[in-house]
Scaffold this active site. Structure first.
Site, PDB file in Angstrom:
ATOM      1  N   CYS A 154      48.368  35.089  45.007  1.00 43.49           N
ATOM      2  CA  CYS A 154      49.229  35.860  44.173  1.00 43.49           C
ATOM      3  C   CYS A 154      50.261  34.985  43.356  1.00 43.49           C
ATOM      4  O   CYS A 154      50.148  34.197  42.477  1.00 43.49           O
ATOM      5  CB  CYS A 154      50.006  37.162  45.132  1.00 43.49           C
ATOM      6  SG  CYS A 154      50.673  38.307  44.030  1.00 43.49           S
ATOM      7  N   HIS A 266      45.183  39.046  47.951  1.00 43.38           N
ATOM      8  CA  HIS A 266      45.881  38.741  49.348  1.00 43.38           C
ATOM      9  C   HIS A 266      45.016  38.856  50.348  1.00 43.38           C
ATOM     10  O   HIS A 266      44.712  39.669  51.148  1.00 43.38           O
ATOM     11  CB  HIS A 266      46.977  39.533  49.702  1.00 43.38           C
ATOM     12  CG  HIS A 266      48.097  39.541  48.468  1.00 43.38           C
ATOM     13  ND1 HIS A 266      49.308  38.743  49.113  1.00 43.38           N
ATOM     14  CD2 HIS A 266      48.518  39.887  47.699  1.00 43.38           C
ATOM     15  CE1 HIS A 266      50.019  38.848  48.104  1.00 43.38           C
ATOM     16  NE2 HIS A 266      49.910  39.518  47.188  1.00 43.38           N
ATOM     17  N   GLU A 268      44.962  37.655  53.281  1.00 43.62           N
ATOM     18  CA  GLU A 268      45.868  37.346  54.535  1.00 43.62           C
ATOM     19  C   GLU A 268      46.402  39.023  54.787  1.00 43.62           C
ATOM     20  O   GLU A 268      46.532  39.169  56.041  1.00 43.62           O
ATOM     21  CB  GLU A 268      46.920  36.675  54.534  1.00 43.62           C
ATOM     22  CG  GLU A 268      48.281  37.088  53.861  1.00 43.62           C
ATOM     23  CD  GLU A 268      48.136  37.469  52.127  1.00 43.62           C
ATOM     24  OE1 GLU A 268      47.249  36.837  51.569  1.00 43.62           O
ATOM     25  OE2 GLU A 268      49.008  37.993  51.570  1.00 43.62           O
TER      26      GLU A 268
END
Ligand code: NAG
Length: 353
Positions: A154, A266, A268
């Site tokens: 990002c 993202h 994660e």
């Protein structure tokens, strides 16, 4: 800016008609580095053998701003857990450290993760200057045969794009907050190291289902890649995605000659962020994708041989010296939270280390 608004299909078409030669030139780097770079040939760094280092450590750059209190910086714990799930440990790098402190950490880490967030990407702002210093260290390491992977997520992808184009008006605005999306792969995705390393069904899931968690207002357009040749010489565009208004942006990048990857999405968040105000994909395929992307990056880091001088130095630098806070705890129904847990760093408490 008129060229920015380009539909997904138009962007793909544009990409498809690009002559191969557009990107064939040897990557020359930018501004400060440019003269230096032009003098030397930069071959693709020799990959160290797989599993050369079974104690990989990844540096994560902290940043100021919400949810960190004034005077502190933060790292969302999801990035730490994500890397740990793939067999790595984390050393935090504070955005306001001195270059000496950063260089000491660079000698210990086997890869660098530039996370998401909202920091300003301009010279003179500490986060940007520190990120640039780290990226310069990583480029130099790779140029010298020291295989050193970097991943940007990002804001991290945006940071890498701005650094590698030296263009501070590179990015544009998108309507892509809370907008999980499928990846529209480009022609160049065919020989991507990242995509060939991921299991085929994970790549198919990324293509066919909206499991990539997109959550951004700023982004990189395909036309910006075309208008900034240094960027296109450095990175292959692997995928585009569409924002909520159907406008295409670049969603995945991979270095042509450097082990750099970047995702606007993202990986994660799927397994580690639980705020109910975002539609983070938590289904089985999304979790598996998240884990496989972590496996890819940490496997790259296992090819790097940086090492602390002693186990004592290693312990001294690890994020285990800090405790994450439960930043996702709701005080009332409907309260918006960004991160389940976050680490906060008061750099003044760490002066001299
Ligand atoms: C920076 O990138 C933007 C977007 O592609 C472009 O319009 C602008 O001309 C670039 N600026 C410079 C100085 O190259």
């Amino acid at each position: 800016m008129a060229v920015r608004v380009i539909s997904g299909l138009a962007a793909l078409a544009l990409l498809c008609v690009l002559p191969a030669a557009t990107f064939a030139a040897r990557p020359t780097l930018l501004s400060g580095r440019q003269n230096e770079e032009e003098k030397r040939v930069v071959p693709k760094p020799v990959k160290g053998p797989a599993d050369a280092n079974l104690r990989p450590i990844i540096g994560i750059l902290s940043q100021p701003g919400d949810p960190a209190p004034d005077g502190q910086s933060y790292i969302a714990a999801s990035y730490v857990k994500w890397l740990e799930s793939a067999g790595a440990r984390v050393v935090p790098i504070f955005y306001d450290m001195t270059y000496d402190q950063i260089d000491r950490r660079f000698a210990v880490i086997n890869g660098l993760l530039l996370p998401g967030g909202g920091a300003t990407l301009e010279p003179g702002h500490l986060f940007y200057d520190t990120a640039r210093h780290l990226v310069d260290l990583a480029l130099d390491a790779n140029d010298n045969g020291d295989y050193f992977p970097v991943h940007g997520t990002c804001l991290g992808m945006e940071t890498l794009s701005v650094i590698l184009s030296s263009n501070y008006t590179l990015l544009s605005s998108y309507d892509a907050e809370d907008a999980p999306a499928p990846l529209l792969f480009t022609n160049e995705a065919k020989d991507s190291h990242l995509l060939r390393s991921l299991p085929a069904d994970v790549v198919a899931d990324l293509q066919n289902k909206p499991i990539a968690m997109e959550n951004h207002q700023s982004g990189l357009s395909m036309s910006a890649v075309l208008e900034n040749p240094a960027l296109g010489r450095f990175f292959k565009v692997l995928s585009l995605s569409l924002d909520k208004s159907g406008v295409a942006y670049v969603s995945t990048l991979e270095g042509r000659n450097y082990p750099f990857t970047a995702t606007q999405w993202h990986p994660e968040k799927n397994a580690y962020e639980w705020t109910p105000h975002l539609h983070i994909p938590h289904d089985t395929d999304a979790i598996r994708m998240s884990q496989e992307v972590a496996n890819y990056f940490v496997a790259e880091a296992r090819r790097n041989l940086h090492k602390a001088r002693s186990i004592v130095e290693e312990d001294d630098l690890l994020i285990y010296n800090f405790r994450p806070s439960f930043t996702g705890k709701h005080e009332y129904e409907g309260e918006e939270k960004d991160f389940e847990q976050a680490y906060f760093f008061d750099s003044t408490a760490w002066l001299g280390k």
